[in-house]
Design a protein around this motif. Structure first.
Motif: not given
Length: 402
Positions: A176-205
């Protein structure tokens, strides 16, 4: 040091090659393959740009010193394996394990996470795709004179496709965002995307290059091996749509993490002057975070905003202005990558800047980014930048990438 060596190769290629080789000697490279990071923490993890630098220095020096290229390749094989064994702990081709040169543009200290928390890094995974692609190109060069390296070509194609698949199919890419994000994995096993827009999202290109399509003759054993790899990739959900086209009368295939249409969508944010595109190049953090700071839920103090001057937090000793300004190495790599894409897309255009209604080729976008970037230091007549034409990156053999 790799970026410095690329620049120095235009003045003294022998010295540039020595600088790249010296880090691979037993004085610095650990027997397990690790390379030192920096003087205050040898054991941290820096982006694996050494392979890119070696290939660039080889090209700048006239593409003649195959002994240098082979020495680098042999030692980087060990380093690549170190990355696979240490940074891909779960064996799923998603990499993590350090700040990777992007320390202050994350809301988290990526080298010191809370207990039990892991971070699957889009940029770390993308750097490994870039590593695999660069090793593939070196193996192709060496295989021209020594067919033994064909085995390494197949190996790194397999790695590249597996890592590219992990980036797009294991939750690091948001459709939906057409963007790459890091994913934070919690001790419970649940995970969330760290939806911050940085130049790290350019590196996959960055891991994207147009290569000639080999003939598929029955006597071509290498072509058969590549066909098996390609078939497995398609069966696992890989998309080849739009990746093959005629370039100057020859069929070329675009080896990349994203297909062309998705790549263009991701670039829109980087070409947006209200987000990443500044008067002097690409920002490290989207300007949108100036009024919309990003906060990581459940992690006290984990937040980030756009700060073009000195950082207001104490992470990494404070007094770091990386949360917004222009970073030279990543702008250099972005400009080079746009020139590479122009080889494949030719006269095809994209909207640039985003929302302007103007359309430019990838080469013209690269030229404008180069002019914006160098305008910081080299103003020309009436304040216009002086850089030179990026078409020389395509026309001059010593600037060409294979």
């Amino acid at each position: 040091l790799g970026i410095h060596a690329v620049s120095w190769a235009h003045l003294d290629p022998a010295f540039a090659k020595y600088q790249l080789l010296v880090l691979l000697r037993e004085w610095f490279q650990h027997p397990n393959g690790a390379l030192p990071a920096y003087e205050w923490n040898f054991d941290d993890v820096n982006p694996p740009v050494h392979v890119m630098a070696a290939l660039r220095v080889y090209r700048i020096d006239g593409s003649r010193d195959r002994e240098f290229l082979e020495r680098v390749f042999q030692k980087l094989l060990v380093n690549f394996t170190w990355w696979l064994n240490r940074q891909d702990a779960d064996g799923n081709n998603v990499f993590s394990g350090g700040f990777l040169g992007l320390d202050n543009i994350s809301p988290l200290d990526r080298s010191h996470l809370p207990d039990g928390v892991t971070l699957e890094q889009a940029d770390g995974t993308a750097w490994m795709a870039y590593y695999a692609l660069s090793m593939l190109i070196i193996a192709m060069v060496l295989a021209e004179e020594n067919p033994v390296y064909q085995d390494m070509m197949v190996k790194f194609v397999e790695h590249l496709l597996q890592i590219a698949g992990a980036l797009t199919h294991q939750g690091l890419y948001d459709e939906a965002d057409s963007f790459f994000y890091d994913r934070l994995v919690h001790p419970s096993g649940e995970s969330t995307l760290v939806r911050v827009r940085t130049i790290a999202g350019l590196i996959p290109l960055l891991p994207a290059v147009a290569l000639p399509v080999r003939g598929q003759g029955a006597d071509d054993g290498l072509a058969k091996r590549f066909e098996r790899v390609r078939r497995r990739w398609v069966e696992s959900g890989g998309d080849l749509l739009g990746r093959v086209r005629d370039v100057a009368g020859k069929p070329m295939v675009l080896i990349s993490v994203l297909p062309p249409d998705a790549m263009e969508r991701t670039l829109r944010d980087f070409f947006d002057e209200t987000s990443f595109l500044s008067p002097h190049g690409l920002r490290s953090v989207s300007k949108r975070h100036e009024g919309e700071p990003f906060v990581v839920d459940g992690v006290p103090g984990a937040s980030i905003d756009y700060e073009p001057a000195e950082s207001r937090i104490g992470m990494f000793g404070g007094n770091s202005n990386w949360r917004g300004p222009i970073w030279a190495p990543l702008n250099y790599l972005a400009i080079r990558q746009l020139v590479n894409l122009d080889t494949f897309f030719g006269e095809q255009t994209v909207e640039y800047p985003t929302g302007s209604g103007e359309r430019r080729t990838y080469r013209q976008v690269a030229q404008d980014l180069a002019d914006r970037f160098v305008s910081i230091w080299l103003p020309g007549p009436e304040g216009r930048p002086v850089f030179g034409d990026v078409t020389r990156l395509q026309q001059d053999p010593q600037w060409k990438d294979n």
